[in-house]
Design a protein around this motif. Structure first.
Motif, short mmCIF file in Angstrom:
data_model
loop_
_atom_site.label_atom_id
_atom_site.label_comp_id
_atom_site.label_asym_id
_atom_site.label_seq_id
_atom_site.Cartn_x
_atom_site.Cartn_y
_atom_site.Cartn_z
N LEU A 40 0.83 -1.20 0.00
CA LEU A 40 0.00 0.00 0.00
C LEU A 40 0.87 1.25 0.00
N VAL A 51 -3.62 8.21 1.00
CA VAL A 51 -4.14 7.30 2.02
C VAL A 51 -4.31 8.09 3.31
N PHE A 54 -6.53 3.51 7.41
CA PHE A 54 -6.66 2.10 7.04
C PHE A 54 -6.82 1.26 8.29
N CYS A 55 -7.39 0.09 8.12
CA CYS A 55 -7.42 -0.92 9.18
C CYS A 55 -7.48 -2.29 8.50
N VAL A 61 -10.30 -5.59 4.71
CA VAL A 61 -9.56 -4.34 4.92
C VAL A 61 -10.52 -3.16 4.77
N HIS A 62 -10.26 -2.11 5.54
CA HIS A 62 -10.93 -0.82 5.39
C HIS A 62 -9.86 0.20 5.00
N LEU A 63 -10.16 1.01 3.99
CA LEU A 63 -9.23 2.03 3.53
C LEU A 63 -9.99 3.33 3.30
N SER A 140 -3.66 -0.73 12.16
CA SER A 140 -4.50 0.37 11.71
C SER A 140 -3.65 1.62 11.64
N SER A 141 -4.22 2.67 11.04
CA SER A 141 -3.49 3.92 10.85
C SER A 141 -3.43 4.78 12.11
#
Length: 232
Positions: A40, A51, A54-55, A61-63, A140-141
């Protein structure tokens, strides 16, 4: 029944979720998570996609992404999925698909909704009972957003985040406080429904603006609007 045409708006945030095929596990080991994030980080520059959050969960995935072009989002997601599929197939000596054929997406109105979507994404492990605190989840972010090491933070910064404070420390403190505050009634359902149905995550005016750009009718989820900023 025909598929709903995907709405892609260059320069706007898009909430993305991609699940494993038949909800199968995608990330089995720490190396799997790390490889996906490495890809990514590399591919966001290749396809010029920002970006914001994210997780990575075990089977999806979640973005939160903002492509610079209509084609960039699809190319990024296709390449990410293909790399992970080749990697897992090689490890397991198998062939076949790893992901669902079509990822879900929702264009997000920045004002009043972007930070709420960040919170929705990064709190996934807490809601799933995997960790007690958002900062305890490595994939995660949230941790990157609050890091004090500038070299580790490869996330893009949206203007909504910059408005949280005059300094980096002030912004980080405000962002953390946002996660500790109660979530507005209906916020989770609003974001979840918009994503599942491929609708816009935003208000009526935003939907009308998007319709003018696209030249066609679009659906949006605007009831239960999140707070405009972290001070509310």
């Amino acid at each position: 029944m025909p598929r709903i045409a995907r709405v892609v708006l260059p320069g706007h945030p898009h909430h993305i979720v991609q699940r494993g095929h038949n909800r199968q596990m995608v990330f089995a080991h720490e190396d799997d998570f790390a490889r996906y994030l490495d890809d990514l980080r590399e591919l966001k520059n290749v396809f010029d996609v920002k970006v914001f959050a994210f997780c990575l969960m075990t089977n999806h995935v979640h973005l939160l992404l903002a492509p610079s072009s209509t084609e960039g989002l699809g190319k990024l997601m296709k390449t990410l999925a293909a790399r992970m599929t080749r990697y897992r197939n090689k490890l397991e000596g198998r062939s076949g698909t790893l992901w669902e054929s079509r990822y879900k997406s929702s264009v997000v109105q920045s004002d009043g909704y972007l930070l709420a979507c960040c919170r929705y994404i990064e709190l996934n492990p807490v809601r799933a009972g995997m960790v007690e605190r958002v900062e305890d989840y490595r994939w995660s972010s949230f941790g990157l957003r609050l890091t004090t090491n500038a070299q580790d933070d490869w996330l893009d910064v949206h203007s909504c985040y910059e408005l949280l404070g005059l300094t980096q420390l002030g912004r980080q403190q405000a962002y953390r406080a946002f996660f500790e505050a109660p979530v507005a009634d209906g916020e989770l359902k609003l974001i979840r429904d918009a994503l599942q149905r491929g609708q816009l995550t935003g208000g009526k005016q935003f939907a009308e603006d998007v319709e003018r750009v696209l030249g066609r009718r679009v659906e949006y989820r605007g009831r239960g609007r999140p707070a405009h900023d972290l001070g509310n």
